[in-house]
Design an enzyme around this catalytic site. Structure first.
Site, short mmCIF file in Angstrom:
data_model
loop_
_atom_site.label_atom_id
_atom_site.label_comp_id
_atom_site.label_asym_id
_atom_site.label_seq_id
_atom_site.Cartn_x
_atom_site.Cartn_y
_atom_site.Cartn_z
N GLU A 156 0.86 -1.16 -0.02
CA GLU A 156 0.07 -0.01 -0.08
C GLU A 156 0.96 1.33 -0.07
O GLU A 156 0.48 2.24 -0.68
CB GLU A 156 -0.95 -0.09 1.24
CG GLU A 156 -1.87 1.18 1.14
CD GLU A 156 -1.54 2.38 1.83
OE1 GLU A 156 -2.23 3.56 1.64
OE2 GLU A 156 -0.57 2.51 2.59
N HIS B 75 3.69 8.41 10.31
CA HIS B 75 5.22 7.79 9.56
C HIS B 75 6.44 8.29 10.49
O HIS B 75 7.27 8.78 9.96
CB HIS B 75 5.13 8.42 8.26
CG HIS B 75 4.37 7.85 7.34
ND1 HIS B 75 4.60 7.96 5.93
CD2 HIS B 75 3.26 6.87 7.40
CE1 HIS B 75 3.61 7.28 5.36
NE2 HIS B 75 2.63 6.43 6.35
#
Length: 341
Positions: free
Chosen positions: A198, A305
């Site tokens: 993804e 992230h």
């Protein structure tokens, strides 16, 4: 397996894009009670729970995480790298694992340079393993994966922090859903999918859609928290429930139906507007196999992230419960009418 233990094992494990098979033993152990499990040639992991009809619903959460890759080994044994999806500023002083011929621990250091002291750039970062060139060169190749290394910690108010909360929290939510459906035989066949790649373009979503050909596809992913220290342009708040997406990537009637389910069962939820590409597996599910009615349900997180992503455990649980109630009440006989605009 308790859900917090499952989430911890998922997040602390390493599975960058293209190496999702490293996560397969944990997924298999966590879902073995809930359906037949298989893995595709390119690392999509499928869990199939039989229903009473031929119709199918696919629930998807991607299993890969953001990562680094080795680009150069200096004569002093330091390693240079490229990143995928990680801001250089968040990498300084982080612990990493280099996945060479064996796993090697390292730390990311900032090259001393007074002229650059306020400019943290990728070219000024390097990985120090404490080993000299000959040893590193014998164990590490250009192109080897590097992942962040972090242990999960529990914070206040049912919050936890770790790396890879994006998107292992959604896999944990799928497990809550499977647990809720354990003693239920739904009308539709249920496919829980841990999708691959993804983070590099939602590739596994299209593959799985063609493999399964579902009547409905639901992507679960994370979204940016909009609270203090978050993305203040959004209204998503940790602990306030799953976020239901509104926009052209989402089928309006199916979205209305899951919203009604949330209200019926008093499950807290939030709304997020995405007028274009959602940047999730939902984007590729929708346009596969001639078009699949699609939903996107998101779990708000902080510090996306990075190695210290934060999620609320109740948001994970409520996401799983919402999906289970939606599946439990869905009947094959109503699909045709549900898909009409």
């Amino acid at each position: 397996m308790r859900n917090l233990e499952f989430l911890k094992s998922l997040c602390e494990a390493h599975a960058p894009s293209g190496r999702e098979n490293w996560l397969y033993p944990i997924i298999k152990d966590g879902f073995k009670e809930f359906g037949d499990i298989s893995i595709s040639q390119l690392n999509n992991i499928y869990v199939h729970k039989m229903g009473n009809s031929q119709s199918k619903i696919m629930i998807m959460a991607h299993s890969d995480e953001v990562f680094l890759m080795v680009t150069y080994i200096s004569k002093r044994g330091f390693i240079k790298f490229k990143t995928l999806g990680i801001d250089a500023k968040s990498l300084v002083n982080q612990q990493v694992v280099i996945h060479g011929k064996e796993d090697i621990n390292g730390i990311i250091a900032l090259k001393p340079n007074l002229k650059q002291q306020n400019k943290i750039k990728l070219e000024n970062l390097y990985i120090d393993t404490g080993k000299d060139f000959d040893i590193i060169n014998s164990l590490v190749n250009i192109g080897d994966y590097i992942t962040l290394d972090k242990k999960m910690i529990e914070l206040l108010n049912e919050n936890v922090s770790c790396k890879a909360i994006d998107n292992r929290s959604s896999i944990a939510a799928m497990r809550v859903c499977a647990e809720e459906l354990e003693n239920v035989t739904p009308d539709l066949n249920v496919y829980f999918v841990c999708s691959c790649q993804e983070e590099v373009g939602h590739r596994g979503a299209g593959m799985a859609s063609y493999d399964i050909k579902p009547d409905i596809g639901i992507a679960i992913d994370v979204t940016f928290d909009g609270g203090l220290m978050g993305d203040t342009d959004r209204e998503n708040i940790l602990s306030k429930g799953p976020v239901i997406c509104v926009g052209p990537n989402v089928h309006p009637r199916v979205r209305e139906r899951i919203t009604e389910i949330a209200k019926k069962y008093n499950i807290p939820y939030q709304i997020e507007v995405e007028p274009g590409n959602t940047g999730t597996d939902a984007w590729d599910i929708q346009t596969s196999v001639g078009g699949i009615p699609t939903l996107l349900i998101s779990i708000p997180i902080k510090y996306m992230h990075t190695s210290v992503e934060v999620v609320n455990l109740e948001d994970i649980r409520n996401t799983g419960i919402l999906l289970a109630r939606f599946i439990q009440e869905l009947k094959t006989s109503e699909l045709e009418g549900l898909f009409c605009f």
